[in-house]
Enzyme design. Structure first.
Site, mmCIF file in Angstrom:
data_model
loop_
_atom_site.group_PDB
_atom_site.id
_atom_site.type_symbol
_atom_site.label_atom_id
_atom_site.label_comp_id
_atom_site.label_asym_id
_atom_site.label_seq_id
_atom_site.Cartn_x
_atom_site.Cartn_y
_atom_site.Cartn_z
ATOM 1 N N CYS A 71 -12.788 -30.920 -39.775
ATOM 2 C CA CYS A 71 -11.393 -30.561 -39.983
ATOM 3 C C CYS A 71 -10.753 -30.311 -38.625
ATOM 4 O O CYS A 71 -11.370 -29.719 -37.737
ATOM 5 C CB CYS A 71 -11.174 -29.323 -40.842
ATOM 6 N N ARG A 116 -12.329 -35.562 -36.431
ATOM 7 C CA ARG A 116 -12.967 -34.407 -37.049
ATOM 8 C C ARG A 116 -12.957 -34.473 -38.577
ATOM 9 O O ARG A 116 -13.487 -33.588 -39.244
ATOM 10 C CB ARG A 116 -12.260 -33.121 -36.610
ATOM 11 N N TRP A 144 -11.938 -32.702 -43.508
ATOM 12 C CA TRP A 144 -13.221 -33.270 -43.916
ATOM 13 C C TRP A 144 -13.684 -32.373 -45.051
ATOM 14 O O TRP A 144 -13.989 -31.200 -44.845
ATOM 15 C CB TRP A 144 -14.213 -33.247 -42.758
ATOM 16 N N ASN A 185 -10.327 -24.503 -40.742
ATOM 17 C CA ASN A 185 -11.488 -25.336 -40.431
ATOM 18 C C ASN A 185 -12.710 -24.426 -40.520
ATOM 19 O O ASN A 185 -12.800 -23.452 -39.787
ATOM 20 C CB ASN A 185 -11.325 -25.904 -39.009
ATOM 21 N N GLY A 186 -13.616 -24.754 -41.446
ATOM 22 C CA GLY A 186 -14.816 -23.927 -41.597
ATOM 23 C C GLY A 186 -15.145 -23.754 -43.066
ATOM 24 O O GLY A 186 -14.657 -24.504 -43.914
ATOM 25 N N GLU A 193 -31.777 -45.471 -33.127
ATOM 26 C CA GLU A 193 -30.363 -45.372 -32.766
ATOM 27 C C GLU A 193 -29.622 -46.671 -33.120
ATOM 28 O O GLU A 193 -28.488 -46.631 -33.608
ATOM 29 C CB GLU A 193 -30.238 -45.025 -31.268
ATOM 30 N N LYS A 204 -26.485 -46.832 -35.686
ATOM 31 C CA LYS A 204 -25.175 -47.399 -35.328
ATOM 32 C C LYS A 204 -24.731 -48.407 -36.374
ATOM 33 O O LYS A 204 -23.591 -48.428 -36.786
ATOM 34 C CB LYS A 204 -25.210 -48.100 -33.959
ATOM 35 N N GLU A 212 -23.922 -46.625 -39.890
ATOM 36 C CA GLU A 212 -22.785 -45.705 -39.977
ATOM 37 C C GLU A 212 -21.439 -46.397 -39.846
ATOM 38 O O GLU A 212 -20.459 -45.940 -40.417
ATOM 39 C CB GLU A 212 -22.916 -44.517 -39.022
ATOM 40 N N HIS A 272 -47.115 -50.826 -42.548
ATOM 41 C CA HIS A 272 -47.432 -49.821 -43.567
ATOM 42 C C HIS A 272 -46.290 -49.666 -44.575
ATOM 43 O O HIS A 272 -46.169 -48.625 -45.216
ATOM 44 C CB HIS A 272 -47.748 -48.486 -42.896
ATOM 45 N N LYS A 314 -16.971 -36.321 -36.650
ATOM 46 C CA LYS A 314 -17.643 -36.273 -35.356
ATOM 47 C C LYS A 314 -18.202 -34.893 -35.031
ATOM 48 O O LYS A 314 -19.237 -34.765 -34.420
ATOM 49 C CB LYS A 314 -16.667 -36.705 -34.267
HETATM 50 C C1 G6P Z 1 -22.224 -36.286 -36.276
HETATM 51 C C2 G6P Z 1 -21.680 -37.406 -35.434
HETATM 52 C C3 G6P Z 1 -22.797 -38.035 -34.607
HETATM 53 C C4 G6P Z 1 -23.511 -36.983 -33.780
HETATM 54 C C5 G6P Z 1 -23.989 -35.818 -34.636
HETATM 55 C C6 G6P Z 1 -24.439 -34.647 -33.789
HETATM 56 O O1 G6P Z 1 -23.074 -36.785 -37.244
HETATM 57 O O2 G6P Z 1 -21.065 -38.384 -36.250
HETATM 58 O O3 G6P Z 1 -22.246 -39.009 -33.757
HETATM 59 O O4 G6P Z 1 -24.594 -37.562 -33.143
HETATM 60 O O5 G6P Z 1 -22.917 -35.332 -35.463
HETATM 61 O O6 G6P Z 1 -23.331 -34.142 -33.090
HETATM 62 P P1 G6P Z 1 -23.381 -33.430 -31.694
HETATM 63 O O7 G6P Z 1 -21.943 -33.193 -31.343
HETATM 64 O O8 G6P Z 1 -24.135 -32.146 -31.904
HETATM 65 O O9 G6P Z 1 -24.059 -34.324 -30.734
#
Ligand code: G6P
Length: 614
Positions: A2, A27, A75, A101-102, A487, A491, A494, A510, A609
């Site tokens: 948020c 956010r 969010w 926000n929270g 990773e 990517k 997501e 396996h 994010k």
């Molecule tokens: C969310 C974001 C990711 C990030 C993760 C951890 O899932 O979409 O991109 O890696 O949070 O966030 P941080 O800010 O702690 O790296």
């Protein structure tokens, strides 16, 4: 999660709020809303499910005037994303409105009490409960708004960054925070509030980061007043922002994600600048200097992180064990915090976080601190909660990362962690001088090598085109490239919503091998190194089942080239530094596939994010 923004001053609030919300959309973007009080004293509230652009279309012909206002991008946590659950929320009389926000964890109990006392609620949100409570206290105790906010927050369990407007007092904004971030911008004759500095930076560089359990009263024409929940006045600590407006704009790129991928030569360089002097064989990291003795004596390192940052921790596991010969554990912060983990005073816990606000990582830090461990942070956002909660650490200096899918933050984290591992190795005497020196030179050359990989963009777009319609993908790697496979898969899933899994290449047999057929693209990191021949065998196993191999190989490779369907050649580097280069083509492939599938790469569905809820 948020985003909140607020304004009080002489300008029109609405354009400032909208621009701010657009900057904060990373956010969350389940809904957006604004509230302004116009010159005649009318409180206008507009809110809409969906993105800020949908709110804009919705209010096109409405009265959005006024030089005081609040805005929110959501969010969803409590209550589905719809118009009614969107913020701002009204109090019972509709005189007060609030953005939040929270999460208010004890909202159900508070709501029950309020309902018994005659309150009726429009939404399913915890936010609406809190603003009802604030109003009830304000009326019954005949309190000013800021005191009512203080009193209400004393009853609250949870996290919040809130901003409240009172229709009957269009010269005041009251804001408070605990656990969620809040920045207050101080202009010449106005104030700004936001979840981060991006909505503020073009108006003022003077900011105050509100601390937990502080309540700020922003009155038109008066100084900023801050009190804590015990009503003790606090002198605001005004800091100067170093953020530049260009760094939060797209700068000619179609998406922030692409811009951020292309920024990596620079962000990796910035993350080592002033720290690495390869010529002198020296690594200096200001934020950990005071903890050198701990590095020397540490029995164990525990990394705590989430998402992409957790993958950076996995890379670091290989580096710290190899270079500094220290046992390493890498933990999901969300698991660690609830597991009653065994932590010793001679453990070093390193929290990795781009945003510095991730709730689970923050809680893991508090737990580790309570058990006496030294806790260091590797954060990107200066002054963030995690940066402040840790005993020391090193910033990544990647610059603002706005695309929800993390790219440049990952390579910056791995850069900083590599320097830390080497520094620890030096302190502990676990690397020969020549190996140490060689690695320093290799790290220095990484930005130039990433530059080379970025030149492969056209070829990567072609490979992306061929595979854009797949519904599954497998990513394989061994050793330090295994986290790169994870990773790469993250990517892809997501941002393009294609199911993808990362696996250690040898584990494929396996289970995942059963999935392989001629439709299944298998991305393999098969660069030169100790595991090379083993990975070549794994590639053969895939080919024997008619899988399609897209291999990331070392420039000049012939062996993999002879069996793979597509080869992406990247410059040679030390095998422990491969993640810094090999991840880049995987980022670009995912980006192009997502764009070709018509996905919103910067704001993928359901994600946010900055994950400030657990
Ligand atoms: C969310 C974001 C990711 C990030 C993760 C951890 O899932 O979409 O991109 O890696 O949070 O966030 P941080 O800010 O702690 O790296």
């Amino acid at each position: 999660m948020c985003g909140i923004v607020a304004y009080i001053g002489k300008r029109e609030a609405y354009p400032i709020l909208i621009k701010g919300l657009q900057r904060l959309e990373y956010r969350g973007y389940d809904s957006a809303g604004v509230a302004m009080i116009n010159k005649a004293g009318t409180l206008n509230v507009f809110k809409r499910k969906g993105k800020v652009s949908e709110l804009l279309a919705f209010v096109k012909n409405e009265d959005t005037t006024g030089n005081i206002g609040i805005g929110h991008t959501r969010w969803a946590t409590h209550g589905e994303p719809n118009d009614v659950n969107s913020h701002p929320h009204y109090s019972q009389t509709k005189d007060l409105v609030m953005i939040h926000n929270g999460i208010i964890e004890n909202y159900a109990a508070i709501k029950e009490g309020l309902t018994k006392r005659g309150h009726t609620f429009l939404s399913q949100t915890d936010t609406e409960v809190l603003i009802h409570l604030i109003e009830e206290i304000k009326k019954h105790e005949n309190m000013k708004l800021d005191h009512a906010v203080q009193a209400a927050l004393k009853q609250v369990i949870g996290a919040y960054a809130i901003v409240v407007l009172d229709k009957n007092d269009p010269d005041t904004i009251v804001a408070a925070k605990k656990g969620s971030p809040m920045v207050i911008g101080i202009g010449t004759d106005d104030f700004f509030i936001a979840s981060d500095a991006s909505p503020i930076v073009e108006y003022t560089k003077n900011v105050v980061y509100l601390e937990d359990e502080q309540v700020a009263t922003l009155r038109r024409g008066q100084e900023l007043k801050i009190r804590n929940l015990k009503d003790k006045e606090v002198t605001p600590y005004v800091q100067e922002l170093t953020l530049e407006i260009e760094s939060i704009e797209k700068g000619g790129y179609d998406h922030f994600m692409l811009k951020e991928i292309y920024e990596q030569p620079r962000s990796v360089l910035d993350s080592m600048r002033g720290r690495l002097k390869a010529n002198e064989g020296e690594i200096k990291m200001g934020g950990i200097v005071d903890h050198e003795k701990k590095f020397e004596k540490a029995k164990r390192i525990i990394f705590v992180a989430c998402g992409t940052s957790w993958h950076a921790g996995l890379v670091a596991e290989y580096l710290f064990e190899e270079f500094a010969r220290v046992p390493v554990e890498v933990e999901y912060a969300s698991e660690f915090r609830y597991r009653n983990p065994i932590i010793f005073e001679d453990d070093i816990v390193i929290a990795i976080s781009q945003s510095g606000e991730t709730a689970d990582t923050l809680a893991a830090i508090e737990l580790a601190k309570s058990k006496g461990a030294t806790v260091l942070g590797v954060c990107n956002v200066v002054g963030s909660s995690i940066a402040r909660a840790t005993h020391g650490g090193s910033y990544t200096h990647a610059g603002p990362e706005i695309g929800v899918a993390s790219t440049k933050a990952f390579t910056a984290q791995v850069t900083v962690l590599t320097l830390m591992a080497l520094h620890m190795a030096k302190v502990r005497g676990t690397l020969s001088a020549s190996r140490y020196r060689q690695l320093c030179y290799e790290i220095e050359a990484i930005p130039g090598k990433i530059e080379e990989v970025l030149k492969l963009n056209d070829k990567l777009r072609e490979i992306a085109f061929i595979h854009k319609d797949t519904s599954n993908a497998l990513y394989l790697g061994r050793g330090v490239s295994f986290p790169v496979a994870l990773e790469g898969a993250l990517k892809l899933k997501e941002i393009s919503y294609i199911h993808a899994e990362g696996y250690p290449a040898a584990e494929m047999k396996h289970g995942p091998i059963a999935l392989i057929d001629e439709e299944m693209p298998v991305f393999v990191i098969a660069t030169k190194g100790a595991n090379y021949e083993k990975v070549v065998s794994n590639i053969q196993e895939v080919k024997a089942r008619k899988g399609k191999i897209i291999a990331v190989v070392t420039s000049g490779d012939t062996e993999v080239k002879s069996v793979a369907d597509y080869c992406i050649e990247i410059p040679e580097t030390d095998e422990f530094l491969v993640p810094l280069i090999a991840v880049v083509p995987l980022q670009l492939l995912s980006y192009h596939i997502a764009v070709m599938r018509g996905c919103n790469v910067d704001q993928p569905r359901n994600l946010a994010k900055s994950v400030t809820v657990e």
